[in-house]
Scaffold this motif. Structure first.
Motif, PDB file in Angstrom:
ATOM      1  N   LYS A  87       0.759  -1.135  -0.075  1.00  0.00           N
ATOM      2  CA  LYS A  87      -0.005  -0.078   0.183  1.00  0.00           C
ATOM      3  C   LYS A  87       0.824   1.222   0.173  1.00  0.00           C
ATOM      4  CE  LYS A  87      -1.731   3.457   2.542  1.00  0.00           C
ATOM      5  NZ  LYS A  87      -1.571   4.495   1.485  1.00  0.00           N
ATOM      6  N   ASP A  91       0.512   3.613  -3.175  1.00  0.00           N
ATOM      7  CA  ASP A  91      -0.195   4.907  -3.014  1.00  0.00           C
ATOM      8  C   ASP A  91       0.401   6.289  -2.752  1.00  0.00           C
ATOM      9  OD1 ASP A  91      -2.616   3.375  -3.249  1.00  0.00           O
ATOM     10  OD2 ASP A  91      -2.745   3.113  -1.100  1.00  0.00           O
ATOM     11  N   LEU A 290      -6.677  -3.261   2.534  1.00  0.00           N
ATOM     12  CA  LEU A 290      -5.490  -2.675   1.996  1.00  0.00           C
ATOM     13  C   LEU A 290      -5.124  -3.179   0.451  1.00  0.00           C
ATOM     14  CD1 LEU A 290      -3.359  -2.021   4.842  1.00  0.00           C
ATOM     15  CD2 LEU A 290      -4.783  -0.485   3.978  1.00  0.00           C
TER      16      LEU A 290
END
Length: 402
Positions: A87, A91, A290
């Protein structure tokens, strides 16, 4: 001779000096009034009014059926830590290894851990105001000294590099901020963070805590940016996140950090003597949350955006409310100083706390005083509520102030 019990109720100075959470206190007051028969609309708590998505709940049920019921590793399941690493890279453009990840019982525990393992007595922590309600007391519990930096609605409640430089002293040890910000909804752009980082480069003793719990509740004006994504800040930044807000999982109590290894291992050491590992079923569900695309929870963000426009439109019709447009989270933080010094229905409003209490008692609407966030000019109003409740609440407020 006067006993200690008689003078201090037998409790520690630490707990006697601790301020109760203003958001939880207002929620409790609202519940008390409801129990007494009052029709209270609650716009005080920072909690999505959606249910946890089915695909995440299904993962929890599967974990139960697979007999996950034992103690968990202190810093989290290995495959959850792997999901967190993925993640962060996907991101945020940040690369961590498993030793840099710690899973905790909520992001609040993660923040408490960080303060306890980094701060010594007298160390100063810079807090741009407004800040999340618990920052100051978490710092004080670690014998640190909160240093509040005032911001203004004209600057969207964001600290400037010049303000940061002025606040730094030889005792400064940390900078804490949230982006998107609770309570203001403000978001620091990459350029704004870079400008703050350029100041921090001159002060290598300062550790940054970047609270990004509202990361995915972003309305598309300013792209999310992370301080740790800068190469020269990576080794000095702790990135805090969790699943409570964007995934409507407040009660699941899972937060996590990506941090320099020494800080992460210290948090693991502390947590091992306090709560140990976080809930096993919740951890399994968070792996799914996630791993799946954030697009799967975009429907909640879209609805929050609609409500933001609704509540801003209604508040802007009330004389004396001054609002900016939040870019993320699910709060508005209007300046209400126009009411200070006024007497309404026999009640004199001296400050934001008086104003919030007046709204509770005369409009039956629960909000939170800005005093709790280090900015006494405003109140926080959550729009994590139905459109019907928002319309009725603002109508009641308007009537109570007329």
């Amino acid at each position: 001779m006067t006993s200690t019990l008689a003078t201090s109720n037998g409790l520690s100075d630490r707990i006697n000096s601790l301020t109760p959470s203003a958001t939880l206190e207002m929620a409790a007051k609202a519940r008390e009034l409801r129990a007494a028969g009052k029709d209270i609309i609650g716009l005080s708590l920072g909690e999505p009014d959606f249910n946890t998505p089915e695909y995440i709940k299904d993962a929890a049920v599967e974990a139960i059926n697979q007999d996950y019921n034992s103690y968990t590793p202190v810093d989290g399941y290995v495959d959850l830590k792997d999901a967190i690493i993925t993640k962060f890279k996907r991101d945020n453009g940040i690369n961590y290894d498993p030793t840099q990840i710690v899973v905790s019982t909520g992001a609040k525990q993660a923040l408490y851990n960080i303060a306890q393992v980094v701060l010594n007595a007298g160390d100063e922590v810079i807090l741009p105001c407004p800040y999340w309600v618990s920052y100051s007391d978490i710092v004080k519990l670690a014998d640190g000294v909160p240093v509040e930096v005032a911001t203004s609605i004209e600057n969207d409640f964001k600290m400037t590099p010049e303000q940061l430089e002025t606040a730094i002293t030889p005792k400064t040890r940390m900078l804490w901020y949230s982006s998107p910000c609770n309570p203001s909804g403000s978001i620091y752009s990459e350029a704004e963070l870079r400008a703050l980082a350029d100041v921090l480069k001159k002060h290598p003793q300062i550790i940054v805590v970047s609270d990004e719990i509202y990361e995915h509740i972003n309305y598309g004006v300013t792209e999310h940016a992370s301080m740790a994504a800068f190469d020269d800040m990576y080794d000095r930044t702790v990135t805090v996140n969790g699943v409570a807000k964007a995934f409507a999982m407040t009660g699941w109590r899972i937060g996590y950090i990506g941090a320099p290894k020494a800080i992460a291992r210290a948090c693991n050491k502390l947590q091992g003597q306090v709560t140990s590992g976080a809930n096993c079923i919740a951890q399994r569900a968070v792996i799914t949350a996630l791993t799946e695309s954030p697009d799967r929870v975009q429907f909640m963000v879209d609805k929050f955006k609609e409500r933001r426009q609704l509540i801003l439109g209604l508040l802007n019709e009330i004389e004396g409310f001054r609002c900016n447009e939040p870019e993320g989270a699910f709060y508005v933080y209007p300046d209400v100083t126009a009411y200070f010094g006024k007497t309404l229905n026999g009640v004199t409003i001296e400050n934001a706390s008086d104003f919030a209490m007046y709204l509770l008692e005369h409009a039956n609407v629960a909000t939170v005083t800005g005093d709790a966030f280090g900015n006494g000019n405003s109140i926080r109003i959550s729009y994590a509520a139905s459109e019907e409740d928002i319309k009725e609440a603002i109508s009641r407020i308007k009537k109570a102030l007329s």
